[in-house]
Design a protein around this motif. Structure first.
Motif, PDB file in Angstrom:
ATOM      1  N   MET A   1       0.846  -1.196   0.000  1.00  0.00           N
ATOM      2  CA  MET A   1       0.000   0.000   0.000  1.00  0.00           C
ATOM      3  C   MET A   1       0.879   1.242   0.000  1.00  0.00           C
ATOM      4  N   PRO A   2       0.397   2.293  -0.621  1.00  0.00           N
ATOM      5  CA  PRO A   2       1.065   3.566  -0.456  1.00  0.00           C
ATOM      6  C   PRO A   2       0.867   4.054   0.960  1.00  0.00           C
ATOM      7  N   PRO A   3       1.503   5.090   1.378  1.00  0.00           N
ATOM      8  CA  PRO A   3       1.322   5.591   2.725  1.00  0.00           C
ATOM      9  C   PRO A   3      -0.088   6.052   2.891  1.00  0.00           C
ATOM     10  N   THR A   4      -0.694   5.872   4.030  1.00  0.00           N
ATOM     11  CA  THR A   4      -1.954   6.557   4.127  1.00  0.00           C
ATOM     12  C   THR A   4      -1.646   7.936   4.533  1.00  0.00           C
ATOM     13  N   ASP A   5      -0.666   8.278   4.201  1.00  0.00           N
ATOM     14  CA  ASP A   5      -0.291   9.303   3.298  1.00  0.00           C
ATOM     15  C   ASP A   5      -0.890   8.805   2.018  1.00  0.00           C
ATOM     16  N   PRO A   6      -0.977   7.763   1.446  1.00  0.00           N
ATOM     17  CA  PRO A   6      -1.896   7.234   0.502  1.00  0.00           C
ATOM     18  C   PRO A   6      -2.839   6.210   1.031  1.00  0.00           C
ATOM     19  N   SER A   7      -3.143   6.044   2.220  1.00  0.00           N
ATOM     20  CA  SER A   7      -4.188   5.080   2.535  1.00  0.00           C
ATOM     21  C   SER A   7      -5.041   5.631   3.644  1.00  0.00           C
ATOM     22  N   ALA A   8      -6.088   4.885   4.035  1.00  0.00           N
ATOM     23  CA  ALA A   8      -6.973   5.399   5.065  1.00  0.00           C
ATOM     24  C   ALA A   8      -7.956   4.374   5.552  1.00  0.00           C
ATOM     25  N   ASP A   9      -8.832   4.780   6.470  1.00  0.00           N
ATOM     26  CA  ASP A   9      -9.729   3.892   7.175  1.00  0.00           C
ATOM     27  C   ASP A   9     -11.185   4.040   6.808  1.00  0.00           C
ATOM     28  N   SER A  10     -12.036   3.547   7.758  1.00  0.00           N
ATOM     29  CA  SER A  10     -13.464   3.603   7.526  1.00  0.00           C
ATOM     30  C   SER A  10     -14.168   4.096   8.768  1.00  0.00           C
ATOM     31  N   CYS A  11     -15.434   4.458   8.647  1.00  0.00           N
ATOM     32  CA  CYS A  11     -16.233   4.935   9.761  1.00  0.00           C
ATOM     33  C   CYS A  11     -15.696   6.240  10.303  1.00  0.00           C
ATOM     34  N   HIS A  12     -15.893   6.443  11.625  1.00  0.00           N
ATOM     35  CA  HIS A  12     -15.363   7.628  12.283  1.00  0.00           C
ATOM     36  C   HIS A  12     -14.308   7.210  13.280  1.00  0.00           C
ATOM     37  N   PRO A  13     -13.036   7.651  13.070  1.00  0.00           N
ATOM     38  CA  PRO A  13     -11.964   7.246  13.955  1.00  0.00           C
ATOM     39  C   PRO A  13     -11.944   8.063  15.216  1.00  0.00           C
ATOM     40  N   SER A  14     -11.149   7.608  16.179  1.00  0.00           N
ATOM     41  CA  SER A  14     -10.954   8.421  17.356  1.00  0.00           C
ATOM     42  C   SER A  14     -10.023   9.554  16.993  1.00  0.00           C
TER      43      SER A  14
ATOM     44  N   ALA B   1     -11.951  10.726  -3.192  1.00  0.00           N
ATOM     45  CA  ALA B   1     -11.984  10.396  -1.775  1.00  0.00           C
ATOM     46  C   ALA B   1     -13.384  10.002  -1.320  1.00  0.00           C
ATOM     47  N   ASP B   2     -14.410  10.540  -1.989  1.00  0.00           N
ATOM     48  CA  ASP B   2     -15.774  10.200  -1.591  1.00  0.00           C
ATOM     49  C   ASP B   2     -16.164   8.787  -1.990  1.00  0.00           C
ATOM     50  N   LEU B   3     -15.389   8.160  -2.895  1.00  0.00           N
ATOM     51  CA  LEU B   3     -15.638   6.779  -3.308  1.00  0.00           C
ATOM     52  C   LEU B   3     -14.612   5.825  -2.734  1.00  0.00           C
ATOM     53  N   ASP B   4     -13.812   6.300  -1.812  1.00  0.00           N
ATOM     54  CA  ASP B   4     -12.714   5.551  -1.219  1.00  0.00           C
ATOM     55  C   ASP B   4     -13.105   5.107   0.199  1.00  0.00           C
ATOM     56  N   PRO B   5     -12.552   3.988   0.683  1.00  0.00           N
ATOM     57  CA  PRO B   5     -12.809   3.628   2.076  1.00  0.00           C
ATOM     58  C   PRO B   5     -12.460   4.743   3.060  1.00  0.00           C
ATOM     59  N   LEU B   6     -11.601   5.654   2.658  1.00  0.00           N
ATOM     60  CA  LEU B   6     -11.295   6.821   3.482  1.00  0.00           C
ATOM     61  C   LEU B   6     -12.554   7.580   3.878  1.00  0.00           C
ATOM     62  N   ALA B   7     -13.550   7.580   3.014  1.00  0.00           N
ATOM     63  CA  ALA B   7     -14.783   8.328   3.267  1.00  0.00           C
ATOM     64  C   ALA B   7     -15.511   7.826   4.503  1.00  0.00           C
ATOM     65  N   ARG B   8     -15.206   6.611   4.939  1.00  0.00           N
ATOM     66  CA  ARG B   8     -15.860   6.078   6.143  1.00  0.00           C
ATOM     67  C   ARG B   8     -15.334   6.744   7.404  1.00  0.00           C
ATOM     68  N   HIS B   9     -14.274   7.513   7.289  1.00  0.00           N
ATOM     69  CA  HIS B   9     -13.658   8.140   8.455  1.00  0.00           C
ATOM     70  C   HIS B   9     -14.046   9.589   8.651  1.00  0.00           C
ATOM     71  N   TYR B  10     -14.804  10.145   7.739  1.00  0.00           N
ATOM     72  CA  TYR B  10     -15.193  11.541   7.896  1.00  0.00           C
ATOM     73  C   TYR B  10     -16.484  11.756   7.108  1.00  0.00           C
ATOM     74  N   PRO B  11     -17.229  12.834   7.375  1.00  0.00           N
ATOM     75  CA  PRO B  11     -18.465  13.090   6.627  1.00  0.00           C
ATOM     76  C   PRO B  11     -18.134  13.559   5.218  1.00  0.00           C
TER      77      PRO B  11
END
Length: 288
Positions: free
Chosen positions: A1-14, A188-198
């Motif tokens: 994976m790229p850095p999430t600097d190129p990657s990310a999560d789902s939902c709302h993180p702490s 970003a809105d179609l990426d799993p990253l979108a699960r971490h923010y509105p």
């Protein structure tokens, strides 16, 4: 994976408030950069779905009828054209006219920057793979992108985007005609990253690495980040925010985003890293 600097999560993180990053000025070693947008106060820990060994943006497949709707909205080729374009991308064919979900990154105009004329050039495997492999095997890059090793490692990562549905476009960054950086422009809105923010429709994410050692540590990263963010906003009228999520350990990366007019949104735990969530707003672009 790229850095999430190129990657990310789902939902709302702490999320915890970051208070000590605004004074960062050192850009030495800028190699791995990323993005994201506005966060609401999270209420629960998210299910972690991104990172080096979990679900990736490119593993998610949109229904053909949804792709058709997006393509028609953007004046694209429709659902039937997407698989054909994907096959062409995988073959390393011409890039400027390939349909994507980002308003045709290959056709975006060059940007005049204080460092020279800069242009994003979508990757062709047959032409660009050796250079990208060399950059990914630089230890300073590998620490955050995690794509070092034989050519097959980087090739698999690139091919996943080139044969995908067009939501992520890997590019070389050319400065005065010379390739000197690698970028990923993605929805970003179609990426799993979108699960971490509105997420908002058409939020656009950016991942970047500066390839040459000589190009690092002299403010070039922040100059190009600002220019690319402006390119996104100028080329994608529906996009209101450019987002990124650099690793907090990558102080030069975080500093570069701040200098480039991104604002810090939050500090958040993502698989494999703790990230600084950054956002550049269309409404604030002329103020920051």
């Amino acid at each position: 994976m790229p850095p999430t600097d190129p990657s990310a999560d789902s939902c709302h993180p702490s999320v915890t408030e970051l208070t000590d990053l605004t004074g960062l000025t050192d850009l030495t070693g800028l190699t791995g950069l990323d993005e994201v947008t506005d966060l609401d106060e999270p209420t629960e820990s998210p299910e972690q779905v991104l990172g080096g060994d979990v679900e990736d943006t490119l593993d998610l497949r949109l229904p053909d009828d949804f792709l058709a709707c997006l393509s028609e909205e953007a004046g694209g080729a429709g659902a039937a054209g997407i698989p054909e374009a994907a096959a062409a991308r995988g073959a390393g064919g011409p890039v400027a006219d390939r349909p994507d979900l980002l308003d045709g990154v290959g056709a975006w105009a060059p940007a005049v920057t204080p460092a020279g004329v800069f242009q994003l050039n979508p990757v062709r495997l047959d032409r660009d793979l050796p250079l990208i492999v060399r950059w990914m095997n630089d230890p300073a890059v590998a620490a955050f992108w995690e794509l070092s090793g034989p050519p097959q490692v980087a090739e698999e990562h690139l091919r996943g985007q080139l044969t995908g549905d067009g939501r992520s476009v890997p590019c070389l960054g050319l400065l005065n005609g010379s390739p000197m950086s690698y970028w990923e422009i993605y929805r970003a809105d179609l990426d799993p990253l979108a699960r971490h923010y509105p997420a908002r429709p058409h939020d656009t994410g950016v991942h970047v690495l500066i390839g040459g050692v000589a190009d690092r540590g002299r403010g070039l990263g922040s100059t190009l980040l600002r220019s690319v963010a402006d390119l996104v906003l100028d080329s994608r009228p529906a996009c209101a925010r450019v987002v990124a999520e650099p690793d907090l350990r990558n102080t030069p990366s975080v500093s570069a985003f701040l200098t480039a007019g991104f604002r810090f949104a939050a500090e958040v735990d993502l698989p494999g890293k703790r990230a600084a969530l950054m956002v550049r707003d269309r409404s604030l672009r002329h103020l920051l």
